[in-house]
Design an enzyme around this catalytic site. Structure first.
Site, PDB file in Angstrom:
ATOM      1  N   ARG A 176       2.841  11.397   8.807  1.00 16.62           N
ATOM      2  CA  ARG A 176       1.874  11.306   7.694  1.00 16.62           C
ATOM      3  C   ARG A 176       0.544  10.676   8.094  1.00 16.62           C
ATOM      4  NH1 ARG A 176       6.449   8.291   5.979  1.00 16.62           N
ATOM      5  NH2 ARG A 176       6.282   6.065   6.402  1.00 16.62           N
ATOM      6  N   ASP A 177      -0.338  10.614   7.089  1.00 12.41           N
ATOM      7  CA  ASP A 177      -1.619   9.902   7.123  1.00 12.41           C
ATOM      8  C   ASP A 177      -2.646  10.569   8.052  1.00 12.41           C
ATOM      9  OD1 ASP A 177      -0.078   8.173   5.595  1.00 12.41           O
ATOM     10  OD2 ASP A 177       0.353   6.840   7.264  1.00 12.41           O
ATOM     11  N   GLN A 209      -4.756   4.138  -2.337  1.00 11.56           N
ATOM     12  CA  GLN A 209      -3.440   4.485  -2.848  1.00 11.56           C
ATOM     13  C   GLN A 209      -3.189   3.665  -4.096  1.00 11.56           C
ATOM     14  OE1 GLN A 209      -0.479   6.452  -0.909  1.00 11.56           O
ATOM     15  NE2 GLN A 209      -2.463   7.421  -1.129  1.00 11.56           N
ATOM     16  N   LEU A 213      -0.310  -1.073  -8.789  1.00  9.50           N
ATOM     17  CA  LEU A 213      -0.257  -1.432  -7.361  1.00  9.50           C
ATOM     18  C   LEU A 213      -1.261  -0.636  -6.532  1.00  9.50           C
ATOM     19  CD1 LEU A 213       2.842  -2.038  -5.177  1.00  9.50           C
ATOM     20  CD2 LEU A 213       1.262  -0.249  -4.478  1.00  9.50           C
ATOM     21  N   GLU A 246       2.275   4.375  11.512  1.00 14.18           N
ATOM     22  CA  GLU A 246       1.591   4.856  10.317  1.00 14.18           C
ATOM     23  C   GLU A 246       0.083   4.752  10.497  1.00 14.18           C
ATOM     24  OE1 GLU A 246       4.524   4.135   6.555  1.00 14.18           O
ATOM     25  OE2 GLU A 246       3.325   2.411   7.119  1.00 14.18           O
ATOM     26  N   PHE A 273      -0.023  10.913  -0.655  1.00 15.13           N
ATOM     27  CA  PHE A 273      -0.028   9.812   0.301  1.00 15.13           C
ATOM     28  C   PHE A 273      -1.365   9.730   1.058  1.00 15.13           C
ATOM     29  CE2 PHE A 273       4.700   8.590   1.139  1.00 15.13           C
ATOM     30  CZ  PHE A 273       4.809   8.209  -0.183  1.00 15.13           C
ATOM     31  N   SER A 274      -1.431   8.774   1.978  1.00  9.15           N
ATOM     32  CA  SER A 274      -2.707   8.411   2.601  1.00  9.15           C
ATOM     33  C   SER A 274      -3.329   9.523   3.446  1.00  9.15           C
ATOM     34  CB  SER A 274      -2.521   7.183   3.489  1.00  9.15           C
ATOM     35  OG  SER A 274      -2.390   6.070   2.667  1.00  9.15           O
ATOM     36  N   ASP A 304      -2.954   1.337   0.675  1.00  9.60           N
ATOM     37  CA  ASP A 304      -3.929   1.688   1.715  1.00  9.60           C
ATOM     38  C   ASP A 304      -5.308   2.139   1.192  1.00  9.60           C
ATOM     39  OD1 ASP A 304      -1.362   1.709   2.681  1.00  9.60           O
ATOM     40  OD2 ASP A 304      -1.462   3.718   3.506  1.00  9.60           O
TER      41      ASP A 304
HETATM   42  C1  FRU Z   1       1.192   2.750   4.577  1.00  9.50           C
HETATM   43  C2  FRU Z   1       1.882   3.906   3.882  1.00  9.50           C
HETATM   44  C3  FRU Z   1       1.437   5.242   4.466  1.00  9.50           C
HETATM   45  C4  FRU Z   1       1.687   6.181   3.322  1.00  9.50           C
HETATM   46  C5  FRU Z   1       1.304   5.343   2.142  1.00  9.50           C
HETATM   47  C6  FRU Z   1       2.071   5.624   0.890  1.00  9.50           C
HETATM   48  O1  FRU Z   1       1.131   1.627   3.785  1.00  9.50           O
HETATM   49  O2  FRU Z   1       3.277   3.774   3.956  1.00  9.50           O
HETATM   50  O3  FRU Z   1       2.087   5.596   5.652  1.00  9.50           O
HETATM   51  O4  FRU Z   1       0.926   7.338   3.410  1.00  9.50           O
HETATM   52  O5  FRU Z   1       1.518   3.992   2.520  1.00  9.50           O
HETATM   53  O6  FRU Z   1       1.549   4.905  -0.187  1.00  9.50           O
END
Ligand code: FRU
Length: 541
Positions: free
Chosen positions: A229-230, A125, A106, A284, A168-169, A109
């Site tokens: 996050r991100d 990701q 899969l 996000e 994560f992102s 992002d």
């Molecule tokens: C957005 C998200 C981000 C997170 C990532 C995890 O699609 O939920 O907020 O960092 O995907 O894969």
């Protein structure tokens, strides 16, 4: 007790699946419980947590941060070896010919999109082992031309105590010959899988091999849940700002900002966006930039009300105008970035010649059940951003022309024309009342209808093999005619409407032979550029 004795008790480095380190403890998750040294007396507890066997030790003073980083590095080496076969693409008729898709598993992002030392870098990701959302890695691609992307060693794996349930992102910075990656470390602790979130840094001197530094922000700021996050880093008024998507403790989506002078030490400023009112329960993937003298803030608000009865998805994506008052941004005029089915978590970067270019995820968080086999989701085409009448417009990057193989001039009518491929770049103008049918065979068609009564463009994928429940999207328009530029690939379509004022992006699954097109409601002339395949963005032996 030292870390190496904990590792021995856990059955050796080869037996360690994860490391965690909450509350002055070290937790080692083992692959095979039978290899644990049963005669030890140092383990505080051995527990079965979510089908994993966890050994908890009290963290002694002997155990330094750098020892834990070294353990993470060793786990990462093993993970990289283990995922090697998953870097080979599984064959599938739905595999895009020129969009970026994962070899297996899969993709979500885009991450760390940047121009660095003469090359473009784009990460994404990735969960390599199945088409589900689990322990995310950062896959890594590079390109000289923004069209042909080359596989690089996986940049970051979920190997460390601060990111063992997902790297994560985040975004990248090109700084003093170094490529810096800022990302969110995600861990889950205890039987309730409590989420722990940190903002982390990894750097590289050669742009290929990354060294993790660990968290640069280890604590949550006041007033937010662990959903923060991100990171996106921007430079403004001689300081660095880290933007984060956040959820407040009263469950509102907001923009968190930290400030720094050296990129290592960050102080929390505050949460921004109260003036936007109720904009969902979580934001996000923020991005923020100035274009044509106007600042824009891109955000993915979750749980906002839809503008259309057809669109029942809680995850939206769009941008605010941002106005700076000294150092505080105020956000207004939210507008959607895309009116199709599949668009989320975009990132932008500036090209070598100064264009602001966007890459997005062509997929949605909850929609993993699709006909593609062994892989799921892809990234959008790269789009150049511009400002028209104060609004952001998107347009395929000029570099796309490198993929053009030949050009057809077609007069389309009810009579089907089979062009023998699903990969094209088409320009057509529809009169109100006309509809264009793409990916047509006996069973399927994607219908793009310029509906006269309500002056809206309808994208209808009900006669395709998509498994998602929602089948139509609408875009209200006031123009005299509907001018379309359509980028198509083996399982997707991106409609750029009226010069890029609006975009509708969708994954579209149809039979392999669904390569005909037609127009209902009169004739329409189209220019169709047939597209060649780009370099496959996988490790191929
Ligand atoms: C957005 C998200 C981000 C997170 C990532 C995890 O699609 O939920 O907020 O960092 O995907 O894969």
């Amino acid at each position: 007790m030292s870390l190496s004795s904990f590792i021995q008790i856990a059955g050796g480095i080869e037996n360690i699946a994860r490391v965690l380190s909450p509350d002055e403890r070290v937790i080692l998750v083992v692959l095979d419980a039978k290899l644990i040294d049963q005669h030890n007396t140092e383990v505080e507890s051995v527990e079965q947590v979510q089908q994993e066997t966890q050994l908890t030790f009290v963290r002694t003073e002997m155990i330094t941060d750098s020892q834990l980083i070294e353990l993470g590095r060793q786990i990462s080496e093993r993970q990289l070896e283990q995922l090697r076969p998953f870097c080979q693409p599984v064959p599938c008729d739905y595999r895009p010919q020129w969009h970026i898709s994962p070899p297996q598993g899969l993709l979500n992002d885009p991450n760390g999109f940047i121009y660095h030392n003469g090359e473009y870098h784009l990460f994404y990701q990735w969960y390599p082992y199945a088409c589900v959302h689990k322990d995310k890695h950062w896959a890594h691609l590079t390109s000289k031309d923004l069209v042909n992307w080359h596989w690089q060693p996986v940049a970051l794996t979920p190997s460390d105590w601060f990111d063992s349930h997902g790297v994560f992102s985040g975004h990248a910075l090109s700084q003093d010959e170094q490529l810096m990656l800022f990302y969110t470390g995600n861990t889950r602790i205890g039987p309730q899988r409590d989420r722990h979130t940190t903002q982390c840094l990894a750097t590289s001197k050669d742009g290929i091999h990354f060294e993790k530094y660990g968290p640069v922000i280890g604590e949550l700021p006041p007033g937010v849940t662990s959903h923060i996050r991100d990171p996106k880093i921007i430079r403004r008024n001689d300081e660095w700002l880290m933007l984060l998507g956040a959820q407040t403790t009263d469950l509102k989506g907001r923009l968190a900002i930290y400030r720094s002078n050296d990129l290592h030490h960050w102080r929390f400023d505050k949460l921004y966006g109260d003036e936007t009112g109720d904009m969902g329960y979580m934001w996000e993937c923020p991005d923020m930039f100035e274009l044509d003298g106007q600042w824009f803030a891109i955000i993915g608000p979750q749980g906002i009300e839809s503008f259309s009865k057809y669109n029942t998805i809680p995850h939206h994506n769009g941008y605010f105008k941002a106005t700076w008052n000294e150092n505080s941004p105020s956000l207004s005029d939210f507008a959607h970035l895309d009116y199709g089915f599949d668009f989320y978590a975009p990132q932008t970067m500036v090209t070598a010649d100064g264009r602001r270019v966007l890459s997005g995820w062509m997929g949605l968080p909850d929609e993993i059940d699709q006909p593609s086999r062994g892989w799921v989701h892809q990234l959008t085409a790269l789009r150049e951003l511009s400002v028209r009448d104060g609004k952001l417009c998107q347009w395929p990057i000029a570099e796309m022309s490198a993929l053009v193989d030949k050009q057809l001039e077609l007069s389309l009518s009810q009579q089907r024309i089979d062009i023998g491929t699903k990969c094209f770049d088409m320009s057509i103008t529809l009169e109100w009342g006309q509809s264009l049918n793409l990916f047509v065979d006996q069973e399927s068609a994607l219908v793009i209808k310029a509906e006269q009564e309500n002056q809206r463009l309808i994208l209808d994928r009900s006669r395709t093999l998509n498994r998602a429940m929602d089948t139509q999207r609408e875009l209200p328009l006031t123009s005299q005619k509907v001018k379309l530029r359509i980028l198509a690939d083996n399982s997707s379509v991106e409609l750029f409407v009226n010069g890029g004022e609006a975009v509708m992006t969708s994954r579209v699954f149809t039979n392999k032979c669904a390569t005909a097109m037609s127009v209902n409601g009169g004739e329409a002339n189209a220019i169709v550029k047939i597209l060649k395949a780009a370099t496959a963005p996988f490790q191929v032996n």
